[in-house]
Design an enzyme around this catalytic site. Structure first.
Site, PDB file in Angstrom:
ATOM      1  N   LYS A  93     -33.202  12.497  37.636  1.00  0.00           N
ATOM      2  CA  LYS A  93     -31.733  12.508  37.589  1.00  0.00           C
ATOM      3  C   LYS A  93     -31.161  12.559  39.012  1.00  0.00           C
ATOM      4  CE  LYS A  93     -29.240  16.563  36.861  1.00  0.00           C
ATOM      5  NZ  LYS A  93     -28.225  16.689  37.889  1.00  0.00           N
ATOM      6  N   ASN A  94     -31.675  13.492  39.806  1.00  0.00           N
ATOM      7  CA  ASN A  94     -31.060  13.712  41.124  1.00  0.00           C
ATOM      8  C   ASN A  94     -31.361  12.607  42.129  1.00  0.00           C
ATOM      9  OD1 ASN A  94     -29.910  15.972  40.103  1.00  0.00           O
ATOM     10  ND2 ASN A  94     -31.136  17.443  41.277  1.00  0.00           N
ATOM     11  N   ILE A 100     -29.339  29.964  46.807  1.00  0.00           N
ATOM     12  CA  ILE A 100     -28.587  28.720  47.009  1.00  0.00           C
ATOM     13  C   ILE A 100     -27.199  28.767  46.372  1.00  0.00           C
ATOM     14  CG2 ILE A 100     -28.652  26.182  46.807  1.00  0.00           C
ATOM     15  CD1 ILE A 100     -30.998  27.265  48.443  1.00  0.00           C
TER      16      ILE A 100
HETATM   17  C1  UD1 Z   1     -28.093  19.104  44.572  1.00  0.00           C
HETATM   18  C2  UD1 Z   1     -28.667  18.863  43.204  1.00  0.00           C
HETATM   19  C3  UD1 Z   1     -28.733  20.159  42.395  1.00  0.00           C
HETATM   20  C4  UD1 Z   1     -29.472  21.227  43.187  1.00  0.00           C
HETATM   21  C5  UD1 Z   1     -28.909  21.374  44.587  1.00  0.00           C
HETATM   22  C6  UD1 Z   1     -29.694  22.310  45.476  1.00  0.00           C
HETATM   23  C7  UD1 Z   1     -28.012  16.598  42.718  1.00  0.00           C
HETATM   24  C8  UD1 Z   1     -27.204  15.680  41.875  1.00  0.00           C
HETATM   25  N1  UD1 Z   1     -27.851  17.892  42.517  1.00  0.00           N
HETATM   26  O1  UD1 Z   1     -26.763  19.585  44.376  1.00  0.00           O
HETATM   27  O2  UD1 Z   1     -29.400  19.894  41.173  1.00  0.00           O
HETATM   28  O3  UD1 Z   1     -29.337  22.470  42.512  1.00  0.00           O
HETATM   29  O4  UD1 Z   1     -28.879  20.080  45.250  1.00  0.00           O
HETATM   30  O5  UD1 Z   1     -31.003  21.906  45.551  1.00  0.00           O
HETATM   31  O6  UD1 Z   1     -28.826  16.159  43.507  1.00  0.00           O
HETATM   32  N2  UD1 Z   1     -22.270  23.644  49.954  1.00  0.00           N
HETATM   33  C9  UD1 Z   1     -21.159  23.962  50.697  1.00  0.00           C
HETATM   34  N3  UD1 Z   1     -20.370  22.944  51.139  1.00  0.00           N
HETATM   35  C10 UD1 Z   1     -20.632  21.644  50.877  1.00  0.00           C
HETATM   36  C11 UD1 Z   1     -21.780  21.317  50.122  1.00  0.00           C
HETATM   37  C12 UD1 Z   1     -22.591  22.346  49.666  1.00  0.00           C
HETATM   38  O7  UD1 Z   1     -20.883  25.130  50.944  1.00  0.00           O
HETATM   39  O8  UD1 Z   1     -19.864  20.769  51.321  1.00  0.00           O
HETATM   40  C13 UD1 Z   1     -23.130  24.726  49.420  1.00  0.00           C
HETATM   41  C14 UD1 Z   1     -23.090  24.786  47.891  1.00  0.00           C
HETATM   42  O9  UD1 Z   1     -21.972  25.505  47.426  1.00  0.00           O
HETATM   43  C15 UD1 Z   1     -24.390  25.467  47.573  1.00  0.00           C
HETATM   44  C16 UD1 Z   1     -25.328  24.958  48.682  1.00  0.00           C
HETATM   45  O10 UD1 Z   1     -24.480  24.457  49.721  1.00  0.00           O
HETATM   46  O11 UD1 Z   1     -24.252  26.871  47.679  1.00  0.00           O
HETATM   47  C17 UD1 Z   1     -26.276  23.864  48.218  1.00  0.00           C
HETATM   48  O12 UD1 Z   1     -25.543  22.769  47.749  1.00  0.00           O
HETATM   49  P1  UD1 Z   1     -26.058  21.264  47.850  1.00  0.00           P
HETATM   50  O13 UD1 Z   1     -27.407  21.229  48.506  1.00  0.00           O
HETATM   51  O14 UD1 Z   1     -24.975  20.453  48.425  1.00  0.00           O
HETATM   52  O15 UD1 Z   1     -26.234  20.919  46.326  1.00  0.00           O
HETATM   53  P2  UD1 Z   1     -25.736  19.630  45.569  1.00  0.00           P
HETATM   54  O16 UD1 Z   1     -25.931  18.430  46.430  1.00  0.00           O
HETATM   55  O17 UD1 Z   1     -24.422  19.895  44.979  1.00  0.00           O
END
Ligand code: UD1
Length: 417
Positions: free
Chosen positions: A22-23, A326
């Site tokens: 999916k991801n 996370i």
């Molecule tokens: C992706 C995955 C999800 C997984 C996550 C962490 C997909 C579609 N989803 O989510 O399944 O759980 O990686 O491995 O691939 N953050 C910020 N600011 C931002 C972006 C992120 O503060 O602009 C924080 C988030 O709130 C979170 C952390 O960074 O606490 C990790 O988020 P991120 O790695 O971005 O996860 P996703 O890409 O949303």
């Protein structure tokens, strides 16, 4: 809202095949926007999240054909550069489409994304990176409007190795003038898969899978066929389903190196793991042992497996401690597992699980994708019938989970409401 009905108590045995990731599928489908031609994708799982992503592509003007497990996306005539709120709010990863639209057209309009309710999920890192690439951002009436005269390669250091932000920067900078360098980039295998697909299309991305990724802008991309990687979280979920039932299963899965932290923890809990070409065998002990877990960015233990692992520890011998590093609100499933007799206490990032002898089936409500899956797993060993409601959350991310569990001997079916 549909439910899973599960009769607990069956030991899982046999062999199943893991679906496409999916991801990885979501950013790769987004990447097809960058090529004003035809991209053929294989192994895209047929789940709600990929369906929504394809629906948005159609809305933008892409033509989509599904032929025998292959998806053909023709992005020649994209007419819209805006993602409407009702589609954007369906899932968080829609934000990835913004990077691809900006990458191709130097403009995009979208609202804040939706997704699983597992804590604040800001997109500040995405927007800060867009700004660094020379993209002007205006927020107006709930919409984010991005426009650039020119996208310019830059050095971008991420405060946190965000998976989505890393993917968005890659997508937005494929045609940038010069070189974009991401430091403290996320290293997840799904990013490597995205880079492999884009490089096959003619992009120039180096270092994916490390914490420094370099993207040298190219002029155009070409039509390709690409097979998306297997889903490592589904692989982990199926192994845990086998483990919680004291089962003996084999998954057809060719990249066990992507699930090393999961396999290590299963071994620590007493499971025997054997790897053979394309297959991972797992034999569980009669009773699992307690283990401690800390979620971390890749190559650490994945946050997406946190609730799944918690479910198998509910009946393990001893006390397990989980630390979720996370996401800030990823224990919403706990109150549901407690209804089934699990002994779990949470405080902030920490969950403490005391293994119990017996769990009982009851009605529980799926809170989010992986939290819902943890309830299904507990249902497999709970005495009596477990009804997991609101399984739309689970269907967002697992392709035919109940079919796979059934193939392994579980008694599970969907009750459509
Ligand atoms: C992706 C995955 C999800 C997984 C996550 C962490 C997909 C579609 N989803 O989510 O399944 O759980 O990686 O491995 O691939 N953050 C910020 N600011 C931002 C972006 C992120 O503060 O602009 C924080 C988030 O709130 C979170 C952390 O960074 O606490 C990790 O988020 P991120 O790695 O971005 O996860 P996703 O890409 O949303």
């Amino acid at each position: 809202m549909s439910s899973y009905i599960i009769e607990g108590g069956k030991k899982l045995e046999g062999e199943v095949t893991v679906s496409g990731s999916k991801n990885a599928s979501l950013p790769i489908i987004a990447a097809t926007i960058l090529n004003p031609g035809i991209t053929r994708l294989y192994n895209i799982p047929n789940i709600h999240d990929t369906q929504i992503t394809l629906e948005i592509l159609k809305y933008l003007g892409c033509k989509i054909k599904k032929i025998n497990g292959k998806i053909e996306i023709d992005s020649k005539n994209i007419t819209k550069k805006e993602i409407p709120e009702h589609l954007m709010s369906q899932m968080r990863s829609t934000v990835i489409l913004a990077g691809a639209i900006i990458g191709r057209f130097k403009e995009a309009k979208f609202s804040y994304p939706g997704g699983c309710d597992i804590g604040a999920r800001p997109i500040d890192l995405h927007l800060a990176a867009f700004k660094k690439l020379g993209i002007n951002i205006i927020e107006d009436a709930g919409y984010i409007i991005c426009k650039a005269d020119e996208i310019k390669g830059e050095n971008i250091n991420l405060d946190f190795p965000s998976v989505g932000a890393t993917e968005n920067i890659i997508l937005a900078s494929i045609f940038a003038e010069g070189v974009t360098q991401i430091t403290n980039a996320a290293m997840e295998p799904e990013i490597v898969d995205l880079a492999k697909c884009l490089n096959k299309m003619g992009a120039k991305i180096e270092g994916a899978g490390t914490n420094i990724i370099k993207i040298t802008g190219v002029k155009k991309l070409k039509d390709i066929s690409y097979k998306v990687m297997e889903d490592r979280i589904e692989a982990g979920t199926l192994l845990c389903a086998g483990a919680i039932t004291g089962g003996n299963i084999c998954i057809n899965y060719s990249t066990p190196e992507h699930i090393t932290p999961i396999l290590n923890k299963l071994e620590e809990a007493g499971c025997k793991i054997n790897i053979n070409t394309g297959k991972v065998y797992m034999q569980a002990p009669k009773k699992l042992k307690a283990v401690d877990i800390k979620t971390m960015p890749y190559p650490g233990f994945p946050t997406d497996m946190q609730s799944i692992f918690a479910s198998i520890l509910t009946t393990a011998k001893g006390t397990s401690v989980i630390i979720e590093n996370i996401f800030e609100n990823r224990y919403r499933y706990v109150s549901e597992l407690k209804k089934m007799g699990a002994k779990i206490t949470t405080e902030g990032k920490t969950a403490i699980i005391k293994g119990v002898r017996k769990l009982s089936g009851t009605k529980v409500k799926s809170t989010d994708l992986r939290g819902g899956a943890s309830m299904v797993l507990v249902g497999l060993i709970a005495k009596g019938t477990t009804t997991v409601t609101n399984i739309e959350h689970i269907l967002r991310g697992y392709e035919g989970l109940e079919k796979k569990l059934k193939k392994l001997g579980a008694q599970i079916y969907i009750d459509e409401d």
